[in-house]
Design a protein around this motif. Structure first.
Motif, PDB file in Angstrom:
ATOM      1  N   GLY A  74     -17.680  -3.839  -1.289  1.00  0.00           N
ATOM      2  CA  GLY A  74     -17.654  -4.362   0.070  1.00  0.00           C
ATOM      3  C   GLY A  74     -16.303  -4.309   0.755  1.00  0.00           C
ATOM      4  O   GLY A  74     -16.163  -4.794   1.871  1.00  0.00           O
ATOM      5  N   ILE A  75     -15.303  -3.748   0.102  1.00  0.00           N
ATOM      6  CA  ILE A  75     -13.960  -3.655   0.687  1.00  0.00           C
ATOM      7  C   ILE A  75     -13.714  -2.211   1.099  1.00  0.00           C
ATOM      8  O   ILE A  75     -13.952  -1.285   0.327  1.00  0.00           O
ATOM      9  CB  ILE A  75     -12.883  -4.122  -0.310  1.00  0.00           C
ATOM     10  CG1 ILE A  75     -13.128  -5.587  -0.681  1.00  0.00           C
ATOM     11  CG2 ILE A  75     -11.484  -3.924   0.272  1.00  0.00           C
ATOM     12  CD1 ILE A  75     -12.251  -6.087  -1.799  1.00  0.00           C
ATOM     13  N   LEU A  76     -13.228  -2.026   2.327  1.00  0.00           N
ATOM     14  CA  LEU A  76     -12.922  -0.695   2.839  1.00  0.00           C
ATOM     15  C   LEU A  76     -11.501  -0.312   2.436  1.00  0.00           C
ATOM     16  O   LEU A  76     -10.541  -1.016   2.765  1.00  0.00           O
ATOM     17  CB  LEU A  76     -13.058  -0.662   4.361  1.00  0.00           C
ATOM     18  CG  LEU A  76     -12.611   0.621   5.066  1.00  0.00           C
ATOM     19  CD1 LEU A  76     -13.423   1.828   4.592  1.00  0.00           C
ATOM     20  CD2 LEU A  76     -12.710   0.458   6.575  1.00  0.00           C
ATOM     21  N   TYR A  77     -11.398   0.795   1.707  1.00  0.00           N
ATOM     22  CA  TYR A  77     -10.096   1.351   1.342  1.00  0.00           C
ATOM     23  C   TYR A  77      -9.876   2.640   2.112  1.00  0.00           C
ATOM     24  O   TYR A  77     -10.825   3.377   2.409  1.00  0.00           O
ATOM     25  CB  TYR A  77     -10.025   1.633  -0.165  1.00  0.00           C
ATOM     26  CG  TYR A  77      -9.983   0.377  -0.994  1.00  0.00           C
ATOM     27  CD1 TYR A  77      -8.773  -0.262  -1.260  1.00  0.00           C
ATOM     28  CD2 TYR A  77     -11.150  -0.180  -1.495  1.00  0.00           C
ATOM     29  CE1 TYR A  77      -8.736  -1.430  -2.014  1.00  0.00           C
ATOM     30  CE2 TYR A  77     -11.118  -1.339  -2.256  1.00  0.00           C
ATOM     31  CZ  TYR A  77      -9.902  -1.956  -2.506  1.00  0.00           C
ATOM     32  OH  TYR A  77      -9.880  -3.111  -3.239  1.00  0.00           O
ATOM     33  N   LEU A  78      -8.626   2.927   2.422  1.00  0.00           N
ATOM     34  CA  LEU A  78      -8.236   4.135   3.130  1.00  0.00           C
ATOM     35  C   LEU A  78      -7.542   5.056   2.141  1.00  0.00           C
ATOM     36  O   LEU A  78      -6.533   4.686   1.540  1.00  0.00           O
ATOM     37  CB  LEU A  78      -7.293   3.785   4.286  1.00  0.00           C
ATOM     38  CG  LEU A  78      -7.846   2.723   5.246  1.00  0.00           C
ATOM     39  CD1 LEU A  78      -6.773   2.314   6.238  1.00  0.00           C
ATOM     40  CD2 LEU A  78      -9.098   3.219   5.943  1.00  0.00           C
ATOM     41  N   VAL A  79      -8.104   6.253   1.963  1.00  0.00           N
ATOM     42  CA  VAL A  79      -7.613   7.191   0.959  1.00  0.00           C
ATOM     43  C   VAL A  79      -7.037   8.420   1.650  1.00  0.00           C
ATOM     44  O   VAL A  79      -7.723   9.072   2.445  1.00  0.00           O
ATOM     45  CB  VAL A  79      -8.747   7.618   0.005  1.00  0.00           C
ATOM     46  CG1 VAL A  79      -8.249   8.613  -1.020  1.00  0.00           C
ATOM     47  CG2 VAL A  79      -9.368   6.395  -0.660  1.00  0.00           C
ATOM     48  N   ALA A  80      -5.784   8.721   1.351  1.00  0.00           N
ATOM     49  CA  ALA A  80      -5.162   9.955   1.822  1.00  0.00           C
ATOM     50  C   ALA A  80      -5.428  11.036   0.784  1.00  0.00           C
ATOM     51  O   ALA A  80      -5.418  10.760  -0.416  1.00  0.00           O
ATOM     52  CB  ALA A  80      -3.666   9.743   2.005  1.00  0.00           C
ATOM     53  N   HIS A  81      -5.675  12.255   1.223  1.00  0.00           N
ATOM     54  CA  HIS A  81      -5.907  13.348   0.278  1.00  0.00           C
ATOM     55  C   HIS A  81      -4.600  13.897  -0.280  1.00  0.00           C
ATOM     56  O   HIS A  81      -4.596  14.500  -1.342  1.00  0.00           O
ATOM     57  CB  HIS A  81      -6.726  14.462   0.941  1.00  0.00           C
ATOM     58  CG  HIS A  81      -8.138  14.049   1.194  1.00  0.00           C
ATOM     59  ND1 HIS A  81      -9.062  14.885   1.757  1.00  0.00           N
ATOM     60  CD2 HIS A  81      -8.809  12.876   0.953  1.00  0.00           C
ATOM     61  CE1 HIS A  81     -10.223  14.267   1.858  1.00  0.00           C
ATOM     62  NE2 HIS A  81     -10.086  13.040   1.378  1.00  0.00           N
ATOM     63  N   ASN A  82      -3.500  13.672   0.427  1.00  0.00           N
ATOM     64  CA  ASN A  82      -2.175  14.052  -0.056  1.00  0.00           C
ATOM     65  C   ASN A  82      -1.718  12.970  -1.043  1.00  0.00           C
ATOM     66  O   ASN A  82      -1.624  11.797  -0.694  1.00  0.00           O
ATOM     67  CB  ASN A  82      -1.202  14.154   1.119  1.00  0.00           C
ATOM     68  CG  ASN A  82       0.162  14.665   0.732  1.00  0.00           C
ATOM     69  OD1 ASN A  82       0.608  14.509  -0.398  1.00  0.00           O
ATOM     70  ND2 ASN A  82       0.846  15.267   1.688  1.00  0.00           N
ATOM     71  N   LYS A  83      -1.439  13.356  -2.267  1.00  0.00           N
ATOM     72  CA  LYS A  83      -1.096  12.401  -3.330  1.00  0.00           C
ATOM     73  C   LYS A  83       0.199  11.627  -3.067  1.00  0.00           C
ATOM     74  O   LYS A  83       0.478  10.630  -3.724  1.00  0.00           O
ATOM     75  CB  LYS A  83      -0.979  13.127  -4.680  1.00  0.00           C
ATOM     76  CG  LYS A  83      -2.256  13.833  -5.096  1.00  0.00           C
ATOM     77  CD  LYS A  83      -3.412  12.873  -5.248  1.00  0.00           C
ATOM     78  CE  LYS A  83      -4.644  13.624  -5.711  1.00  0.00           C
ATOM     79  NZ  LYS A  83      -5.866  12.949  -5.424  1.00  0.00           N
ATOM     80  N   LYS A  84       0.994  12.059  -2.079  1.00  0.00           N
ATOM     81  CA  LYS A  84       2.232  11.350  -1.743  1.00  0.00           C
ATOM     82  C   LYS A  84       1.960  10.038  -0.997  1.00  0.00           C
ATOM     83  O   LYS A  84       2.851   9.220  -0.836  1.00  0.00           O
ATOM     84  CB  LYS A  84       3.130  12.232  -0.878  1.00  0.00           C
ATOM     85  CG  LYS A  84       3.656  13.447  -1.604  1.00  0.00           C
ATOM     86  CD  LYS A  84       4.514  14.291  -0.685  1.00  0.00           C
ATOM     87  CE  LYS A  84       4.974  15.552  -1.389  1.00  0.00           C
ATOM     88  NZ  LYS A  84       5.734  16.428  -0.495  1.00  0.00           N
ATOM     89  N   TYR A  85       0.718   9.858  -0.552  1.00  0.00           N
ATOM     90  CA  TYR A  85       0.338   8.664   0.202  1.00  0.00           C
ATOM     91  C   TYR A  85      -0.570   7.796  -0.664  1.00  0.00           C
ATOM     92  O   TYR A  85      -1.513   8.288  -1.266  1.00  0.00           O
ATOM     93  CB  TYR A  85      -0.400   9.041   1.491  1.00  0.00           C
ATOM     94  CG  TYR A  85       0.449   9.770   2.504  1.00  0.00           C
ATOM     95  CD1 TYR A  85       0.930   9.122   3.632  1.00  0.00           C
ATOM     96  CD2 TYR A  85       0.768  11.121   2.332  1.00  0.00           C
ATOM     97  CE1 TYR A  85       1.704   9.793   4.572  1.00  0.00           C
ATOM     98  CE2 TYR A  85       1.546  11.798   3.256  1.00  0.00           C
ATOM     99  CZ  TYR A  85       1.997  11.128   4.374  1.00  0.00           C
ATOM    100  OH  TYR A  85       2.762  11.796   5.297  1.00  0.00           O
ATOM    101  N   ALA A  86      -0.296   6.518  -0.695  1.00  0.00           N
ATOM    102  CA  ALA A  86      -1.063   5.593  -1.535  1.00  0.00           C
ATOM    103  C   ALA A  86      -2.367   5.170  -0.870  1.00  0.00           C
ATOM    104  O   ALA A  86      -2.475   5.137   0.359  1.00  0.00           O
ATOM    105  CB  ALA A  86      -0.225   4.348  -1.815  1.00  0.00           C
ATOM    106  N   MET A  87      -3.365   4.848  -1.697  1.00  0.00           N
ATOM    107  CA  MET A  87      -4.595   4.243  -1.204  1.00  0.00           C
ATOM    108  C   MET A  87      -4.271   2.803  -0.812  1.00  0.00           C
ATOM    109  O   MET A  87      -3.498   2.122  -1.493  1.00  0.00           O
ATOM    110  CB  MET A  87      -5.671   4.269  -2.289  1.00  0.00           C
ATOM    111  CG  MET A  87      -6.982   3.684  -1.844  1.00  0.00           C
ATOM    112  SD  MET A  87      -8.345   3.920  -3.023  1.00  0.00           S
ATOM    113  CE  MET A  87      -7.903   2.765  -4.302  1.00  0.00           C
ATOM    114  N   ILE A  88      -4.870   2.335   0.290  1.00  0.00           N
ATOM    115  CA  ILE A  88      -4.597   0.988   0.779  1.00  0.00           C
ATOM    116  C   ILE A  88      -5.882   0.416   1.375  1.00  0.00           C
ATOM    117  O   ILE A  88      -6.702   1.160   1.917  1.00  0.00           O
ATOM    118  CB  ILE A  88      -3.449   1.016   1.824  1.00  0.00           C
ATOM    119  CG1 ILE A  88      -3.023  -0.386   2.243  1.00  0.00           C
ATOM    120  CG2 ILE A  88      -3.833   1.864   3.028  1.00  0.00           C
ATOM    121  CD1 ILE A  88      -1.750  -0.416   3.094  1.00  0.00           C
ATOM    122  N   SER A  89      -6.051  -0.885   1.260  1.00  0.00           N
ATOM    123  CA  SER A  89      -7.227  -1.508   1.877  1.00  0.00           C
ATOM    124  C   SER A  89      -7.010  -1.567   3.388  1.00  0.00           C
ATOM    125  O   SER A  89      -5.874  -1.603   3.871  1.00  0.00           O
ATOM    126  CB  SER A  89      -7.458  -2.919   1.331  1.00  0.00           C
ATOM    127  OG  SER A  89      -6.474  -3.807   1.832  1.00  0.00           O
TER     128      SER A  89
END
Length: 107
Positions: A74-89
């Motif tokens: 139930g939590i929306l996470y934001l995922v970057a496809h570039n590995k230099k950027y972290a996943m964040i809620s």
């Protein structure tokens, strides 16, 4: 009687809420590379359904960004496809970038 019918349809069409059309946005960074590259122009559906795995547009006063939506428990996470950027809620992202909202889903 036909004229009355056409007039009523015209009135109903004027009263119907307008449906937002798709808009094009420029990718401003490399956070979604290799899927989206800086300089790409992508079409976004403002009324698109946000589903797990969809790429979404994030809009703030200062910026527009794209991320993949990942929904976990139930939590929306934001995922970057570039590995230099972290996943964040989304909640944490909004704390860092107040006023950010989801502008739509990439078509």
């Amino acid at each position: 009687m036909v004229n009355m019918h056409l007039s009523t349809l015209g009135l109903l069409n004027k009263l119907r809420p307008s449906v937002p059309r798709n808009d094009s946005y420029l990718v401003l960074d490399e956070s979604m590379a290799p899927t989206l590259s800086k300089g790409d122009v992508v079409e976004v559906d403002a009324m698109g359904l946000l589903n797990n795995g969809k790429i979404i547009l994030l809009v703030s006063d200062e910026n527009t960004e794209f991320r993949e939506a990942r929904i976990v428990n139930g939590i929306l996470y934001l995922v970057a496809h570039n590995k230099k950027y972290a996943m964040i809620s989304m909640q944490d992202y909004r704390e860092l970038n107040s006023g950010t909202f989801i502008g739509g889903v990439v078509v």
